[in-house]
Scaffold this motif. Structure first.
Motif, short mmCIF file in Angstrom:
data_model
loop_
_atom_site.label_atom_id
_atom_site.label_comp_id
_atom_site.label_asym_id
_atom_site.label_seq_id
_atom_site.Cartn_x
_atom_site.Cartn_y
_atom_site.Cartn_z
N GLU A 1 0.81 -1.22 0.00
CA GLU A 1 0.00 0.00 0.00
C GLU A 1 0.84 1.27 0.00
N ALA A 2 2.14 1.15 0.33
CA ALA A 2 3.00 2.33 0.43
C ALA A 2 3.60 2.67 -0.93
N LEU A 3 3.57 3.95 -1.29
CA LEU A 3 4.17 4.38 -2.54
C LEU A 3 5.69 4.46 -2.40
N ASN A 4 6.37 4.10 -3.49
CA ASN A 4 7.84 4.12 -3.51
C ASN A 4 8.38 5.53 -3.27
N GLY A 5 9.43 5.64 -2.45
CA GLY A 5 10.00 6.94 -2.13
C GLY A 5 10.59 7.65 -3.32
N GLY A 6 11.21 6.91 -4.23
CA GLY A 6 11.77 7.54 -5.43
C GLY A 6 10.70 8.18 -6.29
N TYR A 7 9.55 7.50 -6.40
CA TYR A 7 8.43 8.07 -7.14
C TYR A 7 7.97 9.38 -6.49
N LEU A 8 7.86 9.40 -5.17
CA LEU A 8 7.43 10.61 -4.47
C LEU A 8 8.45 11.73 -4.66
N PHE B 1 18.75 -0.34 -15.20
CA PHE B 1 17.47 0.31 -14.90
C PHE B 1 17.07 1.22 -16.05
N ARG B 2 15.78 1.20 -16.39
CA ARG B 2 15.22 2.23 -17.26
C ARG B 2 13.72 2.31 -17.04
N VAL B 3 13.15 3.45 -17.45
CA VAL B 3 11.72 3.68 -17.33
C VAL B 3 11.11 3.54 -18.72
N PRO B 4 10.18 2.62 -18.92
CA PRO B 4 9.61 2.41 -20.25
C PRO B 4 9.04 3.69 -20.85
N GLY B 5 9.45 3.99 -22.08
CA GLY B 5 8.93 5.14 -22.79
C GLY B 5 9.40 6.48 -22.29
N GLY C 1 16.21 14.02 -14.88
CA GLY C 1 16.28 14.21 -13.44
C GLY C 1 15.19 13.47 -12.70
N LEU C 2 13.99 13.39 -13.26
CA LEU C 2 12.90 12.68 -12.59
C LEU C 2 13.17 11.19 -12.56
N ALA C 3 13.68 10.64 -13.68
CA ALA C 3 14.00 9.22 -13.72
C ALA C 3 15.12 8.88 -12.73
N PRO D 1 21.84 12.62 -17.81
CA PRO D 1 22.18 11.28 -18.32
C PRO D 1 21.97 11.14 -19.82
N ALA D 2 22.84 10.32 -20.43
CA ALA D 2 22.69 9.96 -21.84
C ALA D 2 21.54 8.97 -22.00
N PRO D 3 20.96 8.88 -23.19
CA PRO D 3 19.89 7.90 -23.42
C PRO D 3 20.38 6.47 -23.17
N GLY D 4 19.43 5.60 -22.85
CA GLY D 4 19.76 4.19 -22.67
C GLY D 4 19.67 3.72 -21.23
N TRP D 5 20.17 2.51 -21.01
CA TRP D 5 20.14 1.90 -19.68
C TRP D 5 20.98 2.69 -18.69
N LEU D 6 20.54 2.71 -17.43
CA LEU D 6 21.32 3.22 -16.31
C LEU D 6 21.83 2.04 -15.50
N ALA D 7 23.07 2.11 -15.04
CA ALA D 7 23.63 1.09 -14.16
C ALA D 7 23.53 1.59 -12.72
#
Length: 265
Positions: free
Chosen positions: A30-37, A171-175, A180-182, A216-222
């Motif tokens: 039920e708790a929202l992820n801190g990174g999202y907040l 790590f990556r966020v689809p689409g 900075g938000l990612a 950050p450059a486009p693509g996957w983040l490590a």
């Protein structure tokens, strides 16, 4: 706009006041992820600033935050040529649930460091890493991001923790290309590093500070996570995020509570 873009959308309703509809898809239970907040708060901080990037964020998590309506109150502290600072409070049900002091600045797109410490050991290539999903469609945080985990740090899933507080993943966020938000999402995306010490149960973050170091450059983040000390029911977690160009783009440190402690040695 991407799903993540929609989920972090905010609406200005008055001077110093914004509204948001927090997305249940970024919850863990039920708790929202801190990174999202932190990403939601960063969007507001940039909106009220003349600068483009959330370069420093110090966040205190006061209460569990759930999906649904919330408001963000903003108190500007400083507006300067190179940096601006604001205090932001996320309010839900009439109570402050998250406090953050966010410094914004504008980072050069082609930033080259004048000095850089040694990079962490490289992650295995993505094809040699493993996935992890909640198995519930779009009902949990793990289903909103793409993560490929270093198998060496996932032994806790099979009851064989490595014995070191560690976690690593692509790590990556689809689409949604990295920004900075990612990065706000990425620094709090790993499973708690204490799982590899045999810890079980929820490990709530109490305070997390993160820094955006480059665009950050486009693509996957490590994403590389580790810890230094577990004591008296508390543990720390440090994270570094490196982009596809091999640059350090984010750093974080958090202090958190152990869920059920560690097994006896």
């Amino acid at each position: 706009m991407s799903r993540f873009g929609d989920a972090t959308a905010v609406k200005r309703v008055d001077d110093g006041r914004y509204e948001a509809d927090l997305d249940a898809g970024y919850g863990i239970g039920e708790a929202l992820n801190g990174g999202y907040l932190m990403a939601v708060l960063a969007r507001v901080a940039v909106d009220v600033s003349p600068h483009a990037h959330p370069v420093s964020t110090a966040t205190s998590f006061l209460r569990v935050v759930k999906a649904g309506p919330a408001e963000i109150l903003v108190e500007p502290r400083k507006t300067g040529r190179t940096a601006a600072m604001a205090r932001l409070t996320l309010v839900q049900g009439g109570e402050a649930v998250v406090d953050a002091l966010i410094t914004t600045g504008t980072l050069a797109e082609d930033l080259e460091p004048q000095w850089r410490g040694e990079a962490p050991a490289a992650l295995p290539p993505p094809e040699e890493c493993s996935t992890f999903s909640s198995g519930k469609g779009e009902r949990g945080f793990a289903d909103q991001v793409e993560m490929l985990f270093d198998p060496a740090t996932m032994g806790w899933l099979d009851g064989q923790p490595s014995g070191r507080p560690e976690a690593r993943a692509w790590f990556r966020v689809p689409g949604h290309e990295p920004d900075g938000l990612a990065l706000a999402l990425a620094v709090d995306a790993l499973p708690p590093v204490v799982l590899n010490l045999g810890a079980k149960g929820w490990a709530p973050t109490v305070e997390l500070t993160w820094h955006m170091r480059a665009v950050p450059a486009p693509g996957w983040l490590a994403v590389h996570g580790g810890g230094r000390l577990v004591a008296d029911g508390w543990f720390d977690e440090e994270v570094e995020v490196w982009d596809s160009a091999g640059r350090l783009v984010a750093q974080s440190r958090q202090i958190a509570r152990l869920g059920r402690g560690l097994p006896a040695s």
